[in-house]
Design an enzyme around this catalytic site. Structure first.
Site, PDB file in Angstrom:
ATOM      1  N   LYS A  13      97.228  89.356 -64.502  1.00 27.27           N
ATOM      2  CA  LYS A  13      95.924  89.390 -63.820  1.00 27.27           C
ATOM      3  C   LYS A  13      94.980  90.356 -64.530  1.00 27.27           C
ATOM      4  O   LYS A  13      93.826  90.034 -64.808  1.00 27.27           O
ATOM      5  CB  LYS A  13      96.096  89.831 -62.344  1.00 27.27           C
ATOM      6  CG  LYS A  13      97.033  88.947 -61.547  1.00 27.27           C
ATOM      7  CD  LYS A  13      97.172  89.410 -60.100  1.00 27.27           C
ATOM      8  CE  LYS A  13      97.826  90.764 -59.922  1.00 27.27           C
ATOM      9  NZ  LYS A  13      99.243  90.832 -60.344  1.00 27.27           N
ATOM     10  N   ARG A 127     106.285  97.034 -70.550  1.00 25.90           N
ATOM     11  CA  ARG A 127     104.856  97.377 -70.565  1.00 25.90           C
ATOM     12  C   ARG A 127     104.657  98.889 -70.680  1.00 25.90           C
ATOM     13  O   ARG A 127     105.328  99.673 -70.036  1.00 25.90           O
ATOM     14  CB  ARG A 127     104.183  96.890 -69.270  1.00 25.90           C
ATOM     15  CG  ARG A 127     102.742  97.379 -69.161  1.00 25.90           C
ATOM     16  CD  ARG A 127     101.991  96.718 -68.042  1.00 25.90           C
ATOM     17  NE  ARG A 127     102.534  97.015 -66.729  1.00 25.90           N
ATOM     18  CZ  ARG A 127     102.008  96.583 -65.602  1.00 25.90           C
ATOM     19  NH1 ARG A 127     100.940  95.802 -65.624  1.00 25.90           N
ATOM     20  NH2 ARG A 127     102.549  96.889 -64.441  1.00 25.90           N
ATOM     21  N   ARG A 154     104.628 103.145 -66.453  1.00 27.37           N
ATOM     22  CA  ARG A 154     104.301 103.379 -65.044  1.00 27.37           C
ATOM     23  C   ARG A 154     105.578 103.588 -64.240  1.00 27.37           C
ATOM     24  O   ARG A 154     106.586 102.931 -64.490  1.00 27.37           O
ATOM     25  CB  ARG A 154     103.540 102.167 -64.474  1.00 27.37           C
ATOM     26  CG  ARG A 154     102.053 102.231 -64.675  1.00 27.37           C
ATOM     27  CD  ARG A 154     101.319 100.953 -64.331  1.00 27.37           C
ATOM     28  NE  ARG A 154     101.696 100.273 -63.093  1.00 27.37           N
ATOM     29  CZ  ARG A 154     101.094  99.175 -62.645  1.00 27.37           C
ATOM     30  NH1 ARG A 154     100.075  98.642 -63.320  1.00 27.37           N
ATOM     31  NH2 ARG A 154     101.482  98.593 -61.534  1.00 27.37           N
TER      32      ARG A 154
HETATM   33  P1  AP5 Z   1      99.133  92.717 -66.751  1.00 25.89           P
HETATM   34  O1  AP5 Z   1      97.898  91.999 -67.148  1.00 25.89           O
HETATM   35  O2  AP5 Z   1      99.142  94.202 -66.740  1.00 25.89           O
HETATM   36  O3  AP5 Z   1      99.674  92.116 -65.371  1.00 25.89           O
HETATM   37  P2  AP5 Z   1      99.138  92.292 -63.892  1.00 25.89           P
HETATM   38  O4  AP5 Z   1      99.315  90.964 -63.229  1.00 25.89           O
HETATM   39  O5  AP5 Z   1      97.787  92.900 -63.872  1.00 25.89           O
HETATM   40  O6  AP5 Z   1     100.270  93.294 -63.379  1.00 25.89           O
HETATM   41  P3  AP5 Z   1     100.223  94.615 -62.515  1.00 25.89           P
HETATM   42  O7  AP5 Z   1     101.624  95.192 -62.595  1.00 25.89           O
HETATM   43  O8  AP5 Z   1      99.127  95.534 -62.906  1.00 25.89           O
HETATM   44  O9  AP5 Z   1      99.981  94.028 -61.143  1.00 25.89           O
HETATM   45  P4  AP5 Z   1     100.474  94.509 -59.811  1.00 25.89           P
HETATM   46  O10 AP5 Z   1      99.865  93.496 -58.978  1.00 25.89           O
HETATM   47  O11 AP5 Z   1     101.900  94.731 -59.540  1.00 25.89           O
HETATM   48  O12 AP5 Z   1     100.023  96.029 -59.826  1.00 25.89           O
HETATM   49  P5  AP5 Z   1      98.768  96.750 -59.221  1.00 25.89           P
HETATM   50  O13 AP5 Z   1      98.332  97.706 -60.234  1.00 25.89           O
HETATM   51  O14 AP5 Z   1      97.800  95.766 -58.649  1.00 25.89           O
HETATM   52  O15 AP5 Z   1     100.319  92.191 -67.711  1.00 25.89           O
HETATM   53  C1  AP5 Z   1     101.632  92.704 -67.614  1.00 25.89           C
HETATM   54  C2  AP5 Z   1     102.230  92.838 -69.032  1.00 25.89           C
HETATM   55  O16 AP5 Z   1     102.378  91.533 -69.594  1.00 25.89           O
HETATM   56  C3  AP5 Z   1     101.335  93.628 -70.004  1.00 25.89           C
HETATM   57  O17 AP5 Z   1     102.135  94.394 -70.860  1.00 25.89           O
HETATM   58  C4  AP5 Z   1     100.573  92.534 -70.783  1.00 25.89           C
HETATM   59  O18 AP5 Z   1     100.236  92.967 -72.078  1.00 25.89           O
HETATM   60  C5  AP5 Z   1     101.605  91.402 -70.779  1.00 25.89           C
HETATM   61  N1  AP5 Z   1     100.983  90.073 -70.735  1.00 25.89           N
HETATM   62  C6  AP5 Z   1      99.916  89.673 -69.984  1.00 25.89           C
HETATM   63  N2  AP5 Z   1      99.653  88.364 -70.172  1.00 25.89           N
HETATM   64  C7  AP5 Z   1     100.602  87.920 -71.059  1.00 25.89           C
HETATM   65  C8  AP5 Z   1     100.867  86.644 -71.636  1.00 25.89           C
HETATM   66  N3  AP5 Z   1     100.122  85.551 -71.358  1.00 25.89           N
HETATM   67  N4  AP5 Z   1     101.925  86.527 -72.474  1.00 25.89           N
HETATM   68  C9  AP5 Z   1     102.697  87.621 -72.773  1.00 25.89           C
HETATM   69  N5  AP5 Z   1     102.473  88.863 -72.278  1.00 25.89           N
HETATM   70  C10 AP5 Z   1     101.447  89.009 -71.399  1.00 25.89           C
HETATM   71  O19 AP5 Z   1      99.417  97.495 -57.965  1.00 25.89           O
HETATM   72  C11 AP5 Z   1     100.296  98.595 -58.111  1.00 25.89           C
HETATM   73  C12 AP5 Z   1     100.643  99.138 -56.731  1.00 25.89           C
HETATM   74  O20 AP5 Z   1      99.439  99.611 -56.065  1.00 25.89           O
HETATM   75  C13 AP5 Z   1     101.236  98.127 -55.741  1.00 25.89           C
HETATM   76  O21 AP5 Z   1     102.628  97.977 -55.904  1.00 25.89           O
HETATM   77  C14 AP5 Z   1     100.858  98.772 -54.397  1.00 25.89           C
HETATM   78  O22 AP5 Z   1     101.698  99.856 -54.082  1.00 25.89           O
HETATM   79  C15 AP5 Z   1      99.471  99.314 -54.662  1.00 25.89           C
HETATM   80  N6  AP5 Z   1      98.397  98.343 -54.347  1.00 25.89           N
HETATM   81  C16 AP5 Z   1      97.533  97.764 -55.234  1.00 25.89           C
HETATM   82  N7  AP5 Z   1      96.698  96.931 -54.599  1.00 25.89           N
HETATM   83  C17 AP5 Z   1      97.040  96.982 -53.276  1.00 25.89           C
HETATM   84  C18 AP5 Z   1      96.544  96.322 -52.110  1.00 25.89           C
HETATM   85  N8  AP5 Z   1      95.535  95.433 -52.173  1.00 25.89           N
HETATM   86  N9  AP5 Z   1      97.133  96.610 -50.932  1.00 25.89           N
HETATM   87  C19 AP5 Z   1      98.136  97.507 -50.839  1.00 25.89           C
HETATM   88  N10 AP5 Z   1      98.671  98.157 -51.902  1.00 25.89           N
HETATM   89  C20 AP5 Z   1      98.110  97.895 -53.117  1.00 25.89           C
END
Ligand code: AP5
Length: 208
Positions: A13, A127, A154
């Site tokens: 994402k 990552r 992370r």
């Molecule tokens: P990346 O693009 O970083 O993936 P992402 O989907 O953004 O993953 P996140 O881990 O950031 O999402 P998340 O939803 O768990 O975490 P968030 O920060 O929102 O890609 C991942 C890896 O793959 C990278 O190394 C990239 O280079 C690689 N990659 C990407 N595309 C690729 C492809 N096509 N092919 C190969 N490699 C690829 O949330 C973290 C925490 O915050 C949650 O657990 C929760 O505790 C809290 N939180 C956040 N939002 C909320 C909410 N709305 N409500 C409650 N708690 C929340």
């Protein structure tokens, strides 16, 4: 263009959001990035959120909703936004709908980046993230190519927490796929392909 990005942790994402921001100049509202910034400066919000994040659990709705409301009202979000990581459950989705309605705005699309769990575990375990700007790259890159900051793993990208995050996604967030299908704004892309191929489809889906 007002977009919600849906998908499991590590589906890509953030990666696709960066490309949309570069091309369309949309405001990137990542609740994960906002929460990590709060943890880093040890604000009241950060202190409350940290334990939930480290455990792979969702942070309580009201903390996150307040953050998002503030960002949606900011100047840079007035001509379009990408919500990345929000909403994460039905209560957040319903609140978002009513907040946007009060602002006389609406969502144009909910875009699902679809990737299978085994691919996710590999991606997240390898990552590394920049401490300064949030840029992500595979393990082995020690200095951020964008800003020169330090790359780190992370806390929630450790194997046991990744599994917990996937479980939380399945039980709490995946039901939003049907929620947005019911609102006739769901679009889906296969995220298990090279980044640029995924983006070509994302772009086509959002601009046709
Ligand atoms: P990346 O693009 O970083 O993936 P992402 O989907 O953004 O993953 P996140 O881990 O950031 O999402 P998340 O939803 O768990 O975490 P968030 O920060 O929102 O890609 C991942 C890896 O793959 C990278 O190394 C990239 O280079 C690689 N990659 C990407 N595309 C690729 C492809 N096509 N092919 C190969 N490699 C690829 O949330 C973290 C925490 O915050 C949650 O657990 C929760 O505790 C809290 N939180 C956040 N939002 C909320 C909410 N709305 N409500 C409650 N708690 C929340």
């Amino acid at each position: 263009m007002n977009i919600v990005l849906l998908g499991a942790p590590g589906a890509g994402k953030g990666t696709q959001a960066q490309k949309l921001v570069e091309e369309f100049g949309l405001a990137h509202i990542s609740t994960g990035d906002l929460l990590r910034a709060a943890v880093k400066v040890q604000s009241e919000l950060g202190l409350q959120a940290k334990a939930y994040m480290d455990a792979g659990k969702l942070v309580p709705d009201q903390l996150v909703i307040n953050l998002v409301k503030e960002r949606l009202e900011a100047d840079d979000a007035q001509s379009g936004f990408i919500l990345d990581g929000f909403p994460r459950n039905t209560a957040q989705a319903v609140t978002l709908d009513s907040e946007l309605a009060a602002m006389e705005r609406n969502l144009d699309a909910a875009l699902l980046v679809d990737v299978k769990p085994d691919v996710i575990v590999k991606r997240l375990s390898s990552r590394r993230t920049c401490r300064s700007c949030g840029y992500t790259a595979p393990a082995g890159v020690d200095v951020c190519p964008r800003c020169g900051g330090e790359m780190y793993q992370r806390d929630d990208d450790k194997p046991e927490t990744i599994q917990k995050r996937l479980d939380v996604y399945q039980t709490q967030t995946a039901p939003l796929i049907e929620y947005y299908r019911g609102h006739s704004i769901l679009k889906e892309v296969d995220g298990d392909r090279p980044v640029d191929e995924v983006y070509a489809d994302v772009r086509a889906l959002l601009t046709k």
